[in-house]
Design an enzyme around this catalytic site. Structure first.
Site, PDB file in Angstrom:
ATOM      1  N   HIS A 178       0.831  -1.204   0.000  1.00  0.00           N
ATOM      2  CA  HIS A 178       0.000   0.000   0.000  1.00  0.00           C
ATOM      3  C   HIS A 178       0.864   1.252   0.000  1.00  0.00           C
ATOM      4  CE1 HIS A 178      -3.789  -2.125   1.623  1.00  0.00           C
ATOM      5  NE2 HIS A 178      -3.931  -1.842   0.353  1.00  0.00           N
ATOM      6  N   CYS A 484      -0.837  -3.891 -22.314  1.00  0.00           N
ATOM      7  CA  CYS A 484      -1.245  -3.275 -21.044  1.00  0.00           C
ATOM      8  C   CYS A 484      -0.314  -3.640 -19.884  1.00  0.00           C
ATOM      9  CB  CYS A 484      -2.687  -3.640 -20.705  1.00  0.00           C
ATOM     10  SG  CYS A 484      -2.949  -5.402 -20.482  1.00  0.00           S
TER      11      CYS A 484
HETATM   12  C1  PEP Z   1       0.504  -8.413 -17.414  1.00  0.00           C
HETATM   13  O1  PEP Z   1       0.716  -9.575 -17.077  1.00  0.00           O
HETATM   14  O2  PEP Z   1       1.282  -7.726 -18.100  1.00  0.00           O
HETATM   15  C2  PEP Z   1      -0.738  -7.734 -16.991  1.00  0.00           C
HETATM   16  C3  PEP Z   1      -1.093  -6.569 -17.491  1.00  0.00           C
HETATM   17  O3  PEP Z   1      -1.504  -8.338 -16.048  1.00  0.00           O
HETATM   18  P1  PEP Z   1      -1.129  -8.431 -14.485  1.00  0.00           P
HETATM   19  O4  PEP Z   1       0.051  -7.531 -14.248  1.00  0.00           O
HETATM   20  O5  PEP Z   1      -2.361  -8.000 -13.774  1.00  0.00           O
HETATM   21  O6  PEP Z   1      -0.810  -9.875 -14.327  1.00  0.00           O
END
Ligand code: PEP
Ligand code: MG
Length: 524
Positions: A178, A484
């Site tokens: 956090h 992402c």
């Molecule tokens: C990733 O794996 O790049 C992703 C965006 O998902 P997370 O970080 O939530 O696993």
């Protein structure tokens, strides 16, 4: 002497050291058990009172963290063992410390980052009550100080005045804690996992939270070099702000879409919708906290984000529990959770829970431009099964006369099998590359293990080759491809990602301006 660590919130700080672990004032023992119990009750009440006052002044996620602390302090299960030991003759401070330390040890021993990160919350609660017991008022750190020690409590962070700079250097700590989240949102430089030798330190130190390191007793040459890096960083940040309100474009005039990643619905409160191209990833596992959220709670959360975004797309990912994100009552104990029952595998194994989320998403879809994606897809069969569940739930809602809409269904490309053979997924409406997981699986280097952090490199040719292949496949088949993972917001990785053919990135809100500025510097 420079010691290396892991950057948890980027930036630079030069200032006097302040020891977070220095000894505190002592508690004065009382005459009997009844008085000791009253003293502990009073101290817990006082700690709750202080937290409640902080909640008043806090907003969004900060208030959420403090409320979580209050809820823990109000939980008899936490204080019960301490009151029991007072009954058997222990003074209040010893009893409380022992009870909390044993709870903390349980969290610290967890092999999952999420639980280790919550140990810091428990330490905070322990110290709040000890402080109230001993009436010790916290000695304030001097302005601009670098707070160093084992770990830092979220309330300590919130009570510190960061207006004159300063930073945080921790031996333990976690980038997923956090406090790390707060530091990133407030722009306070922070480094974790530093091998600082025990013992007090004095004087001025240099905290480099861009690369991850701290220098004690710096030489004039080190100070000079540090100030140069810090000023370059400040220039880059200042210049980046001018990019925030403009659409992202490369030096060659190529348009790049930049969306943002969010975890909590309230994250959108701090973002001007005009500065981004939508939400490229809403992680929903954080809605799955202590208890599993019901359909109505989820529906309201998704609807809130969709209404904020207006016409812009909002890509909501179905729950990616497991791995480093355990959810009590849902995920299972595994020896190797990153390679286990996580993401879509778990959702398909627990369809009762998955169907609740699907109904909430189908109902929310009428309130905006929703897209839904599945995490951790490895085979086309998983996609078909998940899509079939959406079709079934849609038919069931329609039969009941409930307003709903089937959103486009896409997949995360984060398991190497998909990146290597994307042709099996031509039915998916879109691809979103999860570079965090794709990198850890390609490099066989856990994303949460500092010892192998040097291997966890998105710019390794093997990872970039896969990303380029997925982007090319998408172009050929007309399937939109975005990215992402955290690499999308990393100015050092952005040139390679654009060169690999990507034109759509989704980044943490705090990285938005820097990402747009970095894009403007690329020649593709
Ligand atoms: C990733 O794996 O790049 C992703 C965006 O998902 P997370 O970080 O939530 O696993
Ligand atoms: Mg992932």
């Amino acid at each position: 002497m420079r010691i290396e660590g892991i950057p948890a919130s980027p930036g630079y700080a030069e200032g006097p050291l302040f020891d977070l672990d220095r000894p505190r004032a002592r508690y004065k023992a009382k005459a009997g058990a009844a008085e000791e119990k009253a003293a502990l009750e009073g101290a817990i009440g006082k700690a709750i009172g202080r937290l409640a006052a902080l909640v008043e002044a806090a907003d969004g996620d900060v208030a959420g963290i403090l409320e979580f602390h209050i809820a823990m302090l109000e939980d008899d299960a936490l204080s019960g063992p301490a009151f029991a030991s007072i009954g058997s003759g222990q003074p209040a401070d010893v009893a409380w410390r022992a009870a909390l330390d044993s709870e903390i040890a349980g969290y610290e021993a967890s092999d999952q980052d999420y639980f280790r990160a919550r140990a810091a919350d428990l330490r905070d609660i322990r110290d709040q009550v000890l402080r109230a017991l001993s009436e010790d008022s916290e000695v304030a750190a001097p302005p601009g100080a670098i707070l160093y020690g084992e770990d830092i409590a979220p309330t300590r962070f919130l009570e510190t005045d960061w207006s004159e700079g300063g930073g945080i250097a921790l031996r333990a700590g976690s980038t997923a804690s956090h406090v790390a989240m707060l530091a990133r949102s407030r722009g306070v430089p922070m480094v974790v996992g530093l091998g600082i030798p025990d013992g007090p330190r004095t004087g001025v130190a240099l905290l480099d939270a861009e690369r991850g390191g701290i220098t004690f007793s710096p030489s004039p040459a080190e100070i000079e070099a540090f100030r140069q890096s810090a000023s370059l960083f400040a220039d880059r940040q200042g210049a980046a702000q001018t990019f925030l309100t403009e659409p992202a474009m490369t030096k060659a005039g190529t348009a790049v879409r930049v969306q943002v990643n969010i975890a909590y619905p309230s994250d959108v409160d701090g973002i001007d919708v005009a500065t981004c191209d939508g939400i490229g990833l809403m992680r929903t596992e954080f809605l799955f906290g202590k208890t599993l959220p019901d359909e109505e709670t989820q529906y309201r959360a998704y609807r809130r984000v969709l209404e904020w975004a207006g016409d812009k797309p909002v890509t909501i990912r179905t729950v990616d529990a497991g791995g480093d994100k355990p959810v009590p009552g849902f995920t299972v104990e595994e020896t190797n959770p990153f390679l286990g029952l996580r993401g879509i595998r778990l959702s398909l194994a627990r369809r009762d829970i998955f169907r609740v989320q699907i109904r909430a998403l189908l109902r929310a879809a009428i309130h905006g431009n929703l897209k839904v994606m599945f995490p951790m897809i490895a085979t086309p069969d998983e996609y078909s099964q998940a899509a079939a569940l959406f079709a079934q739930e849609q038919a069931a809602l329609a039969a009941l006369g409930v307003a709903q809409k089937l959103p486009p269904l896409g997949i995360m490309v984060e398991v190497p099998s998909v990146a290597l053979a994307p042709e099996a997924f031509a039915d998916a409406a879109f691809f979103s590359i999860g570079s965090n997981d794709l990198t850890q699986y390609v490099m066989a280097a856990a994303r949460d293990n500092a010892a192998v952090a040097h291997l966890n490199a998105v710019r390794h040719p093997a990872v970039l080759r896969l990303i380029a292949a997925v982007a090319a496949f998408g172009r050929e088949k007309g399937i939109p491809v975005s990215l992402c993972g955290d690499a999308g917001g990393d100015p050092a990785a952005i040139p390679a990602l654009l060169e690999a053919g990507l034109r759509d990135l989704s980044v943490a809100p705090a990285q938005l301006a820097m990402a747009k500025a970095a894009i403007a510097d690329v020649a593709v």
